[in-house]
Design an enzyme around this catalytic site. Structure first.
Site, PDB file in Angstrom:
ATOM      1  N   THR A 183       0.856  -1.182   0.000  1.00 54.97           N
ATOM      2  CA  THR A 183       0.000   0.000   0.000  1.00 54.97           C
ATOM      3  C   THR A 183       0.892   1.232   0.000  1.00 54.97           C
ATOM      4  O   THR A 183       1.680   1.425   0.927  1.00 54.97           O
ATOM      5  CB  THR A 183      -0.930   0.014   1.220  1.00 54.97           C
ATOM      6  OG1 THR A 183      -1.729  -1.167   1.213  1.00 54.97           O
ATOM      7  CG2 THR A 183      -1.837   1.232   1.192  1.00 54.97           C
TER       8      THR A 183
ATOM      9  N   LYS B 259      -7.457   0.878  -2.903  1.00 55.19           N
ATOM     10  CA  LYS B 259      -6.975   0.323  -1.626  1.00 55.19           C
ATOM     11  C   LYS B 259      -7.015   1.368  -0.526  1.00 55.19           C
ATOM     12  O   LYS B 259      -7.411   1.073   0.611  1.00 55.19           O
ATOM     13  CB  LYS B 259      -5.552  -0.211  -1.794  1.00 55.19           C
ATOM     14  CG  LYS B 259      -4.918  -0.700  -0.483  1.00 55.19           C
ATOM     15  CD  LYS B 259      -5.714  -1.832   0.149  1.00 55.19           C
ATOM     16  CE  LYS B 259      -5.196  -2.205   1.547  1.00 55.19           C
ATOM     17  NZ  LYS B 259      -3.817  -2.679   1.566  1.00 55.19           N
TER      18      LYS B 259
END
Length: 300
Positions: free
Chosen positions: A102, A177
């Site tokens: 991420t 995300k």
């Protein structure tokens, strides 16, 4: 007709989520699989598989055709891809790098552009769900890549994910995300408030969750973080801590600033996780935020 041998897969980063992902890939891939972690002890997660251990990123880049990354954040991804000892630093480099971490949207797009100058394809493919889902190979994977690249890498992503979604061009996987994680963090903090409120008003927490789960307040957060962590008050070290939540919220708020989008809820959630980290709950599983509420700790 000659059959092409399967590509050599590489994997960098064998942490809480990366380790199970690499284990699944190593077990399911018909070709060679090579792994590297800066901590050699982390490679123990691959014991019992056919995976080989690389001694360095350079050694991995010499052999791997496609390399998957699972790293703490943007700085580490950029360094592993483009640093002086990174995957693109030697005489031979992978054809494709797939980032499962991420990171910021801007970093994903910048790294993709710089790798493209060397002929290296790049996709951002951050993963969602729990460490348990990672062990089962049932993650949700949100991919930013053009259609041709997505088609090429999808078979290997299905080694680790039950849901693999192309979200758009490079960077779009990170957009989805970050939105996903912000919603989880916001909801977890909101659930913490309501669980403490309910208990103080006379309703047992387990009964509260059971009743709410039968109504429109049911959610993934309630069924997982609520039942498995917040109800028993079990927040182990080594999971996803408040510090990681803060990192992801900061990435989201950077994107919000770049797009001129209000993020008041994300900002409030950030204050809760900052309080958790500041009051002795750093390093513990992030649903420990319920302790901030229960102890009436200052949320600056």
């Amino acid at each position: 007709m000659t059959t092409q041998p399967p590509p050599v897969l590489g994997f960098v980063g064998l942490g809480n989520i990366g380790g199970p992902m690499a284990w699944n890939m190593a077990g399911k891939h018909a070709g060679d699989f090579i792994a590297f972690d800066a901590d050699p002890a982390a490679c123990a997660v691959l014991d019992g598989t056919r995976a080989r251990r690389a001694t360095s990123l350079a050694a991995l880049a010499q052999e791997a055709d496609i390399v998957f990354l699972s790293l703490p954040g943007s700085a580490q991804v950029e360094a592993v891809c483009l640093g002086p000892e990174g995957l693109a630093a030697g005489a031979r480099w992978p054809a494709t790098i797939v980032d499962l971490s991420t990171c910021t949207v801007a970093m994903a797009r910048s790294v993709a552009a710089r790798l493209a100058e060397r002929g290296i394809a790049f996709a951002d493919a951050p993963v969602a769900r729990t460490a348990e889902a990672a062990r089962r190979g049932e993650l949700s994977i949100m991919v930013g890549a053009d259609e041709a690249l997505f088609a090429r890498i999808a078979p290997w992503l299905h080694y680790i994910g039950s849901d693999v979604t192309r979200c758009g061009e490079v960077g779009c996987g990170q957009v989805v995300k970050l939105v996903n994680n912000a919603l989880v963090f916001e909801h977890t903090a909101a659930l913490a408030e309501m669980m403490v409120l309910g208990q103080r008003a006379g309703v047992e927490p387990a009964l509260l969750l059971d009743a709410v789960a039968k109504g429109s307040g049911d959610s993934f957060v309630l069924r997982n973080h609520g039942r498995k962590a917040m109800l028993p008050r079990v927040f182990p070290q080594g999971g996803f801590p408040p510090e990681y939540a803060l990192k992801d919220i900061d990435y989201l708020m950077e994107l919000a600033a770049q797009t001129g989008t209000a993020t008041a809820f994300a900002g409030l959630a950030r204050r809760y996780y900052a309080a958790a980290a500041a009051h002795g709950f750093g390093g513990r599983y992030f649903p420990t935020v319920i302790e901030v509420v229960d102890r009436n700790l200052d949320v600056a």
